[in-house]
Design an enzyme around this catalytic site. Structure first.
Site, PDB file in Angstrom:
ATOM      1  N   HIS A 190       0.825  -1.204   0.000  1.00  0.00           N
ATOM      2  CA  HIS A 190       0.000   0.000   0.000  1.00  0.00           C
ATOM      3  C   HIS A 190       0.864   1.261   0.000  1.00  0.00           C
ATOM      4  CE1 HIS A 190      -3.559  -2.323   2.085  1.00  0.00           C
ATOM      5  NE2 HIS A 190      -3.385  -2.659   0.815  1.00  0.00           N
TER       6      HIS A 190
HETATM    7  C1  LIG Z   1       0.068  -7.423  -4.689  1.00  0.00           C
HETATM    8  C2  LIG Z   1      -0.850  -6.278  -4.326  1.00  0.00           C
HETATM    9  C3  LIG Z   1      -2.026  -6.537  -3.642  1.00  0.00           C
HETATM   10  C4  LIG Z   1      -2.876  -5.501  -3.284  1.00  0.00           C
HETATM   11  N1  LIG Z   1      -4.050  -5.789  -2.647  1.00  0.00           N
HETATM   12  C5  LIG Z   1      -4.905  -4.799  -2.363  1.00  0.00           C
HETATM   13  C6  LIG Z   1      -6.161  -5.073  -1.763  1.00  0.00           C
HETATM   14  O1  LIG Z   1      -6.499  -6.224  -1.507  1.00  0.00           O
HETATM   15  N2  LIG Z   1      -6.992  -4.031  -1.483  1.00  0.00           N
HETATM   16  C7  LIG Z   1      -6.644  -2.736  -1.742  1.00  0.00           C
HETATM   17  O2  LIG Z   1      -7.424  -1.826  -1.450  1.00  0.00           O
HETATM   18  N3  LIG Z   1      -5.443  -2.446  -2.313  1.00  0.00           N
HETATM   19  C8  LIG Z   1      -4.583  -3.446  -2.641  1.00  0.00           C
HETATM   20  N4  LIG Z   1      -3.387  -3.154  -3.216  1.00  0.00           N
HETATM   21  C9  LIG Z   1      -3.025  -1.734  -3.391  1.00  0.00           C
HETATM   22  C10 LIG Z   1      -3.667  -1.122  -4.618  1.00  0.00           C
HETATM   23  O3  LIG Z   1      -3.456  -1.974  -5.734  1.00  0.00           O
HETATM   24  C11 LIG Z   1      -3.010   0.254  -4.842  1.00  0.00           C
HETATM   25  O4  LIG Z   1      -3.252   1.087  -3.734  1.00  0.00           O
HETATM   26  C12 LIG Z   1      -3.549   0.961  -6.081  1.00  0.00           C
HETATM   27  O5  LIG Z   1      -3.443   0.139  -7.225  1.00  0.00           O
HETATM   28  C13 LIG Z   1      -2.747   2.220  -6.307  1.00  0.00           C
HETATM   29  O6  LIG Z   1      -3.147   2.787  -7.532  1.00  0.00           O
HETATM   30  P1  LIG Z   1      -2.190   3.752  -8.332  1.00  0.00           P
HETATM   31  O7  LIG Z   1      -2.965   4.240  -9.496  1.00  0.00           O
HETATM   32  O8  LIG Z   1      -1.590   4.735  -7.406  1.00  0.00           O
HETATM   33  O9  LIG Z   1      -0.952   2.858  -8.836  1.00  0.00           O
HETATM   34  P2  LIG Z   1      -0.929   1.545  -9.714  1.00  0.00           P
HETATM   35  O10 LIG Z   1      -2.219   0.796  -9.622  1.00  0.00           O
HETATM   36  O11 LIG Z   1       0.333   0.841  -9.328  1.00  0.00           O
HETATM   37  O12 LIG Z   1      -0.814   2.079 -11.219  1.00  0.00           O
HETATM   38  C14 LIG Z   1       0.354   2.644 -11.727  1.00  0.00           C
HETATM   39  C15 LIG Z   1       0.530   2.176 -13.160  1.00  0.00           C
HETATM   40  O13 LIG Z   1       1.595   2.910 -13.780  1.00  0.00           O
HETATM   41  C16 LIG Z   1       2.392   2.026 -14.532  1.00  0.00           C
HETATM   42  N5  LIG Z   1       3.744   2.582 -14.638  1.00  0.00           N
HETATM   43  C17 LIG Z   1       4.599   2.883 -13.632  1.00  0.00           C
HETATM   44  N6  LIG Z   1       5.736   3.404 -14.135  1.00  0.00           N
HETATM   45  C18 LIG Z   1       5.587   3.424 -15.478  1.00  0.00           C
HETATM   46  C19 LIG Z   1       6.440   3.846 -16.553  1.00  0.00           C
HETATM   47  N7  LIG Z   1       7.656   4.363 -16.342  1.00  0.00           N
HETATM   48  N8  LIG Z   1       5.982   3.700 -17.823  1.00  0.00           N
HETATM   49  C20 LIG Z   1       4.728   3.210 -18.057  1.00  0.00           C
HETATM   50  N9  LIG Z   1       3.885   2.800 -17.070  1.00  0.00           N
HETATM   51  C21 LIG Z   1       4.322   2.908 -15.812  1.00  0.00           C
HETATM   52  C22 LIG Z   1       2.361   0.723 -13.750  1.00  0.00           C
HETATM   53  O14 LIG Z   1       2.672  -0.360 -14.592  1.00  0.00           O
HETATM   54  C23 LIG Z   1       0.913   0.699 -13.271  1.00  0.00           C
HETATM   55  O15 LIG Z   1       0.092   0.106 -14.232  1.00  0.00           O
HETATM   56  C24 LIG Z   1      -2.525  -4.171  -3.602  1.00  0.00           C
HETATM   57  C25 LIG Z   1      -1.338  -3.904  -4.304  1.00  0.00           C
HETATM   58  C26 LIG Z   1      -0.518  -4.960  -4.678  1.00  0.00           C
HETATM   59  C27 LIG Z   1       0.747  -4.651  -5.458  1.00  0.00           C
END
Ligand SMILES: Cc1cc2nc3c(=O)[nH]c(=O)nc-3n(C[C@H](O)[C@H](O)[C@H](O)COP(=O)(O)OP(=O)(O)OC[C@H]3O[C@@H](n4cnc5c(N)ncnc54)[C@H](O)[C@@H]3O)c2cc1C
Length: 391
Positions: A317
Site C-alpha cells: 500500500h
Molecule cells: C500485490 C498487491 C495486492 C494488493 N491488494 C490490495 C487489496 O487487496 N486491497 C486494496 O485496497 N489495495 C490493494 N493493493 C493496493 C492497490 O493496488 C493500490 O493502492 C492501487 O493500485 C494504487 O493505484 P495507483 O494508481 O496509485 O498505482 P498503480 O495501480 O500501481 O498504477 C500505476 C501504473 O503505472 C504504470 N507505470 C509505472 N511506471 C511506469 C512507466 N515508467 N511507464 C509506463 N507505465 C508505468 C504501472 O505499470 C501501473 O500500471 C494491492 C497492491 C498490490 C501490489
C-alpha cells in the site's frame, strides 16, 4: 489520462501515460469517454509504439467505432516511450498531462524528468526543471507483521497448493464448478482493532490467510498452517523513493523505513500480543494452533520488537511520495497540479499526504474520480475565461 480542451465547443480527451500498457483499462476508458459527450477523442501514442499492442487496439477500436465521435490517433508524442515504458516526461505541449504511475513510478518519472531535489538530480546528471524536494519523500506503507501458526484437524491452502494432486483438484473445482480455493481472496478474516482501548479509532488491522510461506513469492509450507497478520494502519515511519541512476529502466531505491519510530514498534508489539490472545481463545482450541513465527521464544517487548522486524513485510500500500499540500514538502496542490510546473498533474496514490487507515485501492479510485471532476471544472473555467477575454 488527460482531459484537454481546444475550445469550449470541442472538448478533447487525451489518454496517456499509465493507461498505455493496460489493455483493459484503455478499452474501458475509451468506452466511458464515448458514453460522455467528448469529441473528438484524441489518443496520444508514442512514436515508437507501432508494434505496440496498444496501438493495434486503438486502431481496431477506431475502425469498429460507428458513433458520433471522431477518433484521432495522434502519433505526435508528448513524451518518449520505449515498449510502453515511459522514460521521462518531455514536455506538455497542449492541454495537460496526467501522471498516474503510482507511488513508486510517479516520483521516479518526475525525478527522471528533472522535477525533484535539485542536488540529487544533479548528482545523477539530470538537468533541473524545477526544484521540488518533496518528490519521492514521505513514503508510507502499511507494515504487515505476519505471525504464523501450525494447525491440526483442518485443511489449509498449504497442503492443497504444495502437492500436484491438490493443485489439479483446485483447478478442476474451478473449471467445472467455479468453486473452491481459486475463487476466494487470500485474506478470509479481517478485523479493525485498537492497540489501546483509549484510542478513538482502530490503528491495527488483523488480516488472516489460510496459508503460510517464508517470504512473498516463496511456495507455501507443506504443513497445515495459517497466517495471522497484524497491519499497522497509522504508521509514523516515513521512507523514500530516490534515484539510483538516470537510467529509466533502473529501479529507484525504495526505502520503507518500517518500524523506525518507537511508537510504531510499540504498536506492532501490542498487535502481536493481541493476536496471541485471539489464537489462544477457546474457539481456536480444536485447531491446536502452535505459533512458529515469530515463535514462543519471543516474549518480552524487546524480544518481540526484534522478532517482528524479522517477519514484517509490506502489504503493498505505498502512498505519499508526491504529497498534496502547500508546505515545503508538498509536490501537488489541492487540485493535484504539480507545484511550479505548468500543465502537469499527479493522480494516484502518491498524492495522499498521510496514508489512510485501510486498504488503499478504493481511495485511489476516488482520487481518480475527484481528479477527473476537477480537470473538467478547470477546463470549463479556463474556456469561460477565454470566451470572456475575447469579448
Ligand atoms: C500485490 C498487491 C495486492 C494488493 N491488494 C490490495 C487489496 O487487496 N486491497 C486494496 O485496497 N489495495 C490493494 N493493493 C493496493 C492497490 O493496488 C493500490 O493502492 C492501487 O493500485 C494504487 O493505484 P495507483 O494508481 O496509485 O498505482 P498503480 O495501480 O500501481 O498504477 C500505476 C501504473 O503505472 C504504470 N507505470 C509505472 N511506471 C511506469 C512507466 N515508467 N511507464 C509506463 N507505465 C508505468 C504501472 O505499470 C501501473 O500500471 C494491492 C497492491 C498490490 C501490489
Amino acid at each position: 489520462m488527460t482531459a484537454a480542451q481546444t475550445s469550449a465547443e470541442k472538448p478533447l480527451l487525451t489518454f496517456a501515460l499509465a493507461a498505455l500498457n493496460q489493455e483493459r483499462f484503455i478499452c474501458e476508458a475509451v468506452e466511458a469517454a464515448f458514453a460522455q459527450t467528448y469529441s473528438p477523442l484524441e489518443i496520444i501514442l508514442s512514436d515508437d509504439c507501432s508494434e505496440d499492442r496498444t496501438f493495434e487496439i486503438m486502431c481496431e477500436m477506431a475502425k469498429a467505432y460507428r458513433g458520433p465521435h471522431r477518433i484521432v490517433l495522434n502519433r505526435n508524442p508528448i513524451r518518449r516511450s520505449i515498449g510502453g515504458h515511459i522514460n521521462r516526461i518531455m514536455e506538455v505541449s497542449q492541454g495537460e498531462l496526467i501522471l498516474a504511475a503510482g507511488a513508486i513510478g510517479s516520483p521516479h518519472l518526475l525525478m527522471l524528468s528533472g522535477v525533484g531535489d535539485a542536488a540529487a538530480l544533479r548528482d545523477h546528471g539530470i538537468g533541473v526543471v524545477h526544484h521540488l524536494p518533496g518528490v519521492g519523500a514521505n513514503l508510507q506503507d502499511h507494515l504487515a507483521v505476519r505471525t504464523m501458526y501450525k494447525v491440526s484437524n483442518t485443511v489449509t491452502l498449504n497442503e492443497q497448493a504444495s502437492s500436484l494432486a491438490g493443485r489439479v483438484k483446485m483447478g478442476l473445482e474451478y473449471l467445472l464448478h467455479r468453486r473452491g480455493p481459486l475463487t476466494i481472496p487470500p485474506a478470509l478474516v479481517t478485523a479493525f482493532v485498537k492497540s489501546d482501548a483509549s484510542r478513538a479509532t482502530p490503528d491495527l488491522q488483523f488480516v488472516c490467510y489460510p496459508l503460510t510461506y517464508d517470504t512473498t513469492g516463496d511456495p507455501p509450507h507443506r504443513f497445515p498452517g495459517f497466517t495471522a497478520g497484524i497491519c499497522l494502519l497509522r504508521p509514523e515511519s516515513r521512507g523514500s523513493i530516490t534515484l539510483k541512476s538516470n537510467d529509466p529502466f533502473a529501479a529507484p531505491a525504495i526505502r520503507l523505513n518500517f518500524l523506525s519510530t518507537p511508537a510504531d514498534r510499540a504498536t506492532a508489539v501490542a498487535g502481536v500480543k493481541m493476536m496471541r490472545e485471539v489464537c489462544a481463545a477457546p474457539a481456536m482450541r480444536r485447531f491446536a494452533p502452535v505459533e512458529f513465527a515469530p515463535g514462543p521464544g519471543y516474549q518480552s517487548d524487546q524480544e518481540l520488537s526484534a522478532g517482528i522486524g524479522r517477519i514484517g513485510a509490506t502489504i503493498f500500500h505505498p502512498v505519499g511520495t508526491c504529497k498534496m499540500g502547500s508546505d515545503n514538502g508538498a509536490v501537488v496542490d489541492a487540485r493535484l497540479r504539480v507545484h511550479g510546473v505548468d500543465g502537469l498533474r499527479v493522480v494516484d496514490a502518491s498524492i495522499m499526504p498521510t496514508i489512510i487507515s485501510g486498504n488503499t485501492n478504493a481511495t485511489t479510485i476516488m482520487i481518480g474520480e475527484k481528479a477527473s471532476d476537477m480537470i473538467l471544472e478547470d477546463r470549463r473555467d479556463g474556456a469561460n475565461d477565454e470566451i470572456s477575454a475575447t469579448h
